[in-house]
Design a protein around this motif. Structure first.
Motif, PDB file in Angstrom:
ATOM      1  N   ILE A  38       0.999  -1.231  -0.044  1.00 21.31           N
ATOM      2  CA  ILE A  38       0.113  -0.089   0.111  1.00 21.31           C
ATOM      3  C   ILE A  38       0.826   1.145   0.031  1.00 21.31           C
ATOM      4  CG2 ILE A  38      -1.793   1.265   1.156  1.00 21.31           C
ATOM      5  CD1 ILE A  38      -2.757  -1.325   0.224  1.00 21.31           C
ATOM      6  N   GLN A  39       0.788   1.926  -0.834  1.00 21.26           N
ATOM      7  CA  GLN A  39       1.445   3.385  -1.012  1.00 21.26           C
ATOM      8  C   GLN A  39       0.555   4.453  -1.519  1.00 21.26           C
ATOM      9  OE1 GLN A  39       5.463   3.072  -2.901  1.00 21.26           O
ATOM     10  NE2 GLN A  39       5.241   5.121  -3.472  1.00 21.26           N
ATOM     11  N   THR A  40       0.466   5.540  -0.695  1.00 24.92           N
ATOM     12  CA  THR A  40      -0.245   6.596  -1.196  1.00 24.92           C
ATOM     13  C   THR A  40       0.482   7.889  -1.290  1.00 24.92           C
ATOM     14  OG1 THR A  40      -0.712   7.096   1.361  1.00 24.92           O
ATOM     15  CG2 THR A  40      -2.360   5.684   0.145  1.00 24.92           C
ATOM     16  N   ARG A  41       0.052   8.992  -1.452  1.00 27.40           N
ATOM     17  CA  ARG A  41       0.850  10.298  -1.603  1.00 27.40           C
ATOM     18  C   ARG A  41      -0.104  11.500  -1.281  1.00 27.40           C
ATOM     19  NH1 ARG A  41      -2.706  11.350  -3.586  1.00 27.40           N
ATOM     20  NH2 ARG A  41      -3.104  12.230  -5.540  1.00 27.40           N
ATOM     21  N   ILE A  52      -7.786  23.819   5.905  1.00 27.01           N
ATOM     22  CA  ILE A  52      -8.669  22.664   6.643  1.00 27.01           C
ATOM     23  C   ILE A  52      -8.881  21.756   5.569  1.00 27.01           C
ATOM     24  CG2 ILE A  52     -10.562  24.044   6.516  1.00 27.01           C
ATOM     25  CD1 ILE A  52      -9.950  21.748   9.357  1.00 27.01           C
ATOM     26  N   GLY A  53      -9.369  22.041   4.220  1.00 24.99           N
ATOM     27  CA  GLY A  53      -9.501  21.075   3.077  1.00 24.99           C
ATOM     28  C   GLY A  53      -8.467  20.065   2.928  1.00 24.99           C
ATOM     29  N   HIS A  54      -7.465  20.826   3.029  1.00 25.89           N
ATOM     30  CA  HIS A  54      -6.169  19.914   2.752  1.00 25.89           C
ATOM     31  C   HIS A  54      -6.045  18.738   3.975  1.00 25.89           C
ATOM     32  CE1 HIS A  54      -4.609  23.296   0.187  1.00 25.89           C
ATOM     33  NE2 HIS A  54      -4.560  22.387  -0.620  1.00 25.89           N
ATOM     34  N   ALA A  55      -6.354  19.351   5.199  1.00 20.58           N
ATOM     35  CA  ALA A  55      -6.424  18.287   6.213  1.00 20.58           C
ATOM     36  C   ALA A  55      -7.359  17.263   5.796  1.00 20.58           C
ATOM     37  CB  ALA A  55      -6.630  19.028   7.382  1.00 20.58           C
ATOM     38  N   ALA A  57      -7.751  15.700   2.896  1.00 19.39           N
ATOM     39  CA  ALA A  57      -7.140  15.046   2.043  1.00 19.39           C
ATOM     40  C   ALA A  57      -5.699  14.150   2.846  1.00 19.39           C
ATOM     41  CB  ALA A  57      -6.393  15.782   1.106  1.00 19.39           C
ATOM     42  N   ILE A  58      -5.028  14.996   3.599  1.00 20.70           N
ATOM     43  CA  ILE A  58      -3.753  14.364   4.493  1.00 20.70           C
ATOM     44  C   ILE A  58      -4.261  13.424   5.231  1.00 20.70           C
ATOM     45  CG2 ILE A  58      -2.360  15.177   6.362  1.00 20.70           C
ATOM     46  CD1 ILE A  58      -2.184  17.940   5.112  1.00 20.70           C
ATOM     47  N   CYS A  59      -5.382  13.315   6.091  1.00 26.23           N
ATOM     48  CA  CYS A  59      -5.927  12.371   6.948  1.00 26.23           C
ATOM     49  C   CYS A  59      -6.126  10.944   6.175  1.00 26.23           C
ATOM     50  CB  CYS A  59      -7.255  12.848   7.774  1.00 26.23           C
ATOM     51  SG  CYS A  59      -6.817  14.028   9.001  1.00 26.23           S
ATOM     52  N   ILE A  60      -6.852  11.232   4.921  1.00 17.25           N
ATOM     53  CA  ILE A  60      -6.948   9.845   4.370  1.00 17.25           C
ATOM     54  C   ILE A  60      -5.747   9.449   3.556  1.00 17.25           C
ATOM     55  CG2 ILE A  60      -7.867  11.069   1.998  1.00 17.25           C
ATOM     56  CD1 ILE A  60      -9.606   7.991   3.595  1.00 17.25           C
ATOM     57  N   ASP A  61      -4.991  10.284   3.046  1.00 20.85           N
ATOM     58  CA  ASP A  61      -3.826   9.763   2.358  1.00 20.85           C
ATOM     59  C   ASP A  61      -2.843   9.112   3.416  1.00 20.85           C
ATOM     60  OD1 ASP A  61      -4.414  10.752  -0.067  1.00 20.85           O
ATOM     61  OD2 ASP A  61      -3.584  12.632   0.336  1.00 20.85           O
ATOM     62  N   ILE A  96       1.913  19.546   8.214  1.00 19.96           N
ATOM     63  CA  ILE A  96       1.553  18.081   7.973  1.00 19.96           C
ATOM     64  C   ILE A  96       2.175  17.469   9.476  1.00 19.96           C
ATOM     65  CG2 ILE A  96       2.071  15.842   6.669  1.00 19.96           C
ATOM     66  CD1 ILE A  96       2.193  17.419   4.175  1.00 19.96           C
ATOM     67  N   GLU A  97       3.357  17.833   9.775  1.00 19.88           N
ATOM     68  CA  GLU A  97       3.947  17.325  10.928  1.00 19.88           C
ATOM     69  C   GLU A  97       2.986  17.603  12.182  1.00 19.88           C
ATOM     70  OE1 GLU A  97       8.181  18.565  10.614  1.00 19.88           O
ATOM     71  OE2 GLU A  97       8.560  16.355  10.451  1.00 19.88           O
ATOM     72  N   TRP A  98       2.739  18.989  12.179  1.00 19.65           N
ATOM     73  CA  TRP A  98       1.686  19.588  13.273  1.00 19.65           C
ATOM     74  C   TRP A  98       0.609  18.632  13.402  1.00 19.65           C
ATOM     75  CZ3 TRP A  98      -2.866  22.124  13.603  1.00 19.65           C
ATOM     76  CH2 TRP A  98      -3.177  22.642  14.864  1.00 19.65           C
ATOM     77  N   LEU A  99      -0.018  18.410  12.214  1.00 20.34           N
ATOM     78  CA  LEU A  99      -1.272  17.496  12.351  1.00 20.34           C
ATOM     79  C   LEU A  99      -1.007  16.067  12.615  1.00 20.34           C
ATOM     80  CD1 LEU A  99      -2.995  18.747   8.961  1.00 20.34           C
ATOM     81  CD2 LEU A  99      -3.909  18.751  11.131  1.00 20.34           C
TER      82      LEU A  99
END
Ligand code: ATP
Ligand code: MG
Length: 568
Positions: A38-41, A52-55, A57-61, A96-99
């Motif tokens: 499994i590899q995502t990006r 917050i929209g990117h968050a 995407a980040i949470c699922i990726d 991203i790291e902070w999240l």
């Protein structure tokens, strides 16, 4: 109105069922695809700060990779040098790291410029691409519509050798921007508009933040994204719904590229839209550039760094994303749900303190002059391990102006002549009078205390209806408090086309109160620390704050309009 001291917590976490993306991934695993790999990006374009929209995407990726023992890489989609900058690259990494997420590798689409260029030459040689000398406008005109086929370019059938020569000269810098493009030769009558000979390379003569002046041609999104996924070995390429119509083209280029069975799989989900919020990076950049906000990290911005500064926690943001879930249907989420998640998290973790935002003096006339008592205050009633701290009490106190009323209605359970009220963690006092200045403003309130009612004493359980907070006038600090409201007045600001950005803004989105008082316990509070100012809201120390000149941001008020809505 006498607000509750604490908002209720939510109990047992519900176990949720798999979302459709998890189902796809589990099926692929079951079928043994990609040998169980499994590899995502996460592929941000470094042309702005994350929101917050990117968050979402980040949470699922990152979440899919975590859940299924895979890896998620960070890939900067840096194919348009005119809009991109290292400032954004650095900010994106930090956010991203902070999240709370960790990438495997960091890649850049620009790492693949050589490979992509070689692939473009291969397509030219095989008759799959040609150089078009028409303007972008002309090309758009010829595109047709979903029901009307497009018109073929007069350059469409140029010999391969000529195309190759022109493409090389485009890259050598011989032609001006806009003079030519490279187009894939697919099908001008396709029912999918993206197949109508899409532009795959354009001339840009602007230094790239990583490759400098090496290139004069840059690949378009559709010619970079899927191939980058392929070069890296991505198994599941998760993106938002607007890319669904691009998926056939994504597959088309990969099929021309691939040498074995492996092919990344694109999956689309609904993007996050929030009420009272504009999410597009272009609009956010405009807010910053036109000076409507104080930078990308202004606490009114829906950016990750704005929310961080405001006092939202990564846990709250992740919990919000988890609550809204992933579907195939676009919609708009009530921003109150995000605020609810923030409140829920801070309720569990924020230390309760006292702060008086609009002070008026209260004098306890029967309390000895010079006497000071240290009253015990529970740090967090939701968390026994959080302990207690003390707060000094004396004859002269500050209370909130709005906690005193000269002619109060029957239901005003606060300070008014002749009635009793409890001072939180201290005594029951009875209001005996007040003083006004020549303008009619109340300058001092007087009361007498009942020494038998000290909180914690055996005889202290006499009940009165109201409890208010206070600070000892000679034992407190001054602070600046910044109150934030919605940045836009309209529920769906992006839908309003006949107003400028400035006209859509809420003129009262920021209120600064300079002369607040806070308890001495807060004197050394550090930027980023969270507190509940009792009866007022959750507050976070702003980075502008310094010892002696503390600044607090209101993260969120105590009242929960979301919860009320749910209980109706
Ligand atoms: P914007 O439209 O705000 O400028 P973008 O899509 O151009 O955003 P990118 O940097 O290209 O921003 O996005 C990186 C990833 O984040 C993409 O996979 C994109 O689908 C996702 N993304 C962007 N906005 C949202 C959103 N509102 N909700 C969910 N995912 C989003
Ligand atoms: Mg984009």
């Amino acid at each position: 109105m006498n607000e509750a001291f604490d908002t209720p917590t939510e109990t047992a976490e519900e176990k949720r069922s798999l979302n459709f993306i998890e189902q796809i991934v589990e099926n692929d695993l079951k079928e043994g695809k990609n040998d169980g790999r499994i590899q995502t990006r996460f592929p941000p374009e470094p042309n702005g700060y994350l929101h917050i929209g990117h968050a979402k995407a980040i949470c699922i990726d990152f979440g899919i990779a975590q859940q299924y023992n895979g890896v998620c890489n960070l890939r900067f989609d840096d194919t348009n040098p005119t809009k991109e900058d290292v400032e954004y690259v650095d900010a994106i990494r930090q956010d991203i790291e902070w999240l709370g997420f960790h990438w495997g590798n960091i890649y850049y689409a620009s790492d693949y410029f050589d490979k992509l260029y070689a692939f473009a030459e291969k397509l030219i040689m095989e008759g799959h691409a040609y150089v078009d000398e028409q303007s972008a406008d002309k090309i758009a005109e010829q595109k047709g519509s979903p029901t009307v086929p497009g018109k073929e370019s007069p350059y469409r059938n140029r010999p391969a050798a000529e195309n190759l020569d022109l493409f090389r000269r485009m890259n050598a810098g011989e032609f001006e921007e806009g003079a030519m493009t490279l187009r894939a030769k697919i099908d001008m009558a396709s029912s999918n508009m993206h197949f109508r000979d899409p532009i795959i390379y354009r001339i840009i003569k602007y230094p790239h933040h990583r490759t400098g002046n090496k290139w004069n041609v840059y690949p378009m999104y559709d010619f970079a994204h899927g191939q980058s996924d392929y070069f890296e070995g991505v198994t599941h390429s998760i993106c938002t719904l607007e890319f669904e119509v691009h998926r056939p083209l994504y597959n088309y280029f990969i099929d021309l590229l691939k040498t074995d069975e492996y092919r990344p799989r694109q999956i689309e989900f609904n993007r996050l839209n929030l009420t009272y919020t504009m999410m597009s990076k272009r609009k956010l950049l405009q807010l910053v550039k036109e000076g409507h906000v104080n930078g990308w990290d202004d606490p009114r911005m829906p950016t990750i760094c704005g929310y961080r500064r405001r006092g939202y926690t990564p846990e709250a943001i992740r919990s919000f994303i988890d609550k809204i879930g992933y579907t195939k249907y676009d919609g708009t989420i009530d921003v109150a749900l995000l605020e609810h998640a923030v409140r829920e998290d801070l309720n569990e973790h924020a230390t309760r303190v006292s702060a008086v935002l609009h002070p008026v003096k209260l004098i306890i006339t029967n309390y000895p002059e010079g006497k000071v008592e240290e009253m015990e205050a529970v740090n967090n009633p939701e968390d026994e391990t959080a302990g207690i701290h003390t707060i000094p009490f004396s004859r002269e106190l500050w209370i909130e102006q709005e906690d005193f009323m000269e002619d109060a209605p029957g239901k005003f359970f606060r300070m008014t002549p002749g009635r009793e009220v409890r001072l939180k963690n201290a005594y029951i006092v009875k209001c005996t009078g007040f003083q006004k200045d020549e303008n009619g403003n109340v300058t001092e309130v007087y009361a007498e205390y009942d020494p038998e009612t000290r909180t914690g004493l055996p005889g202290s359980n006499r009940k009165v209806k109201g409890t208010i907070h206070w600070l000892s006038a000679n034992h407190c600090e001054k602070a600046e408090v910044r109150l934030y409201d919605r940045l836009f007045t309209d529920e769906n600001p992006s839908d309003i086309k006949d107003k400028t950005l400035a006209e859509l803004l809420n003129p009262d989105s920021l209120q600064i109160i300079k002369d607040c008082r806070i308890e001495p316990f807060l004197a050394n509070a550090k930027p980023g620390e969270h507190f509940q100012f009792q009866r007022t809201g959750y507050f976070t120390v702003d980075p502008d704050s310094k010892p002696g000149a503390l600044v607090f941001n209101r993260t969120v008020s105590l009242k929960d309009s979301w919860k009320k809505e749910q209980n109706k």
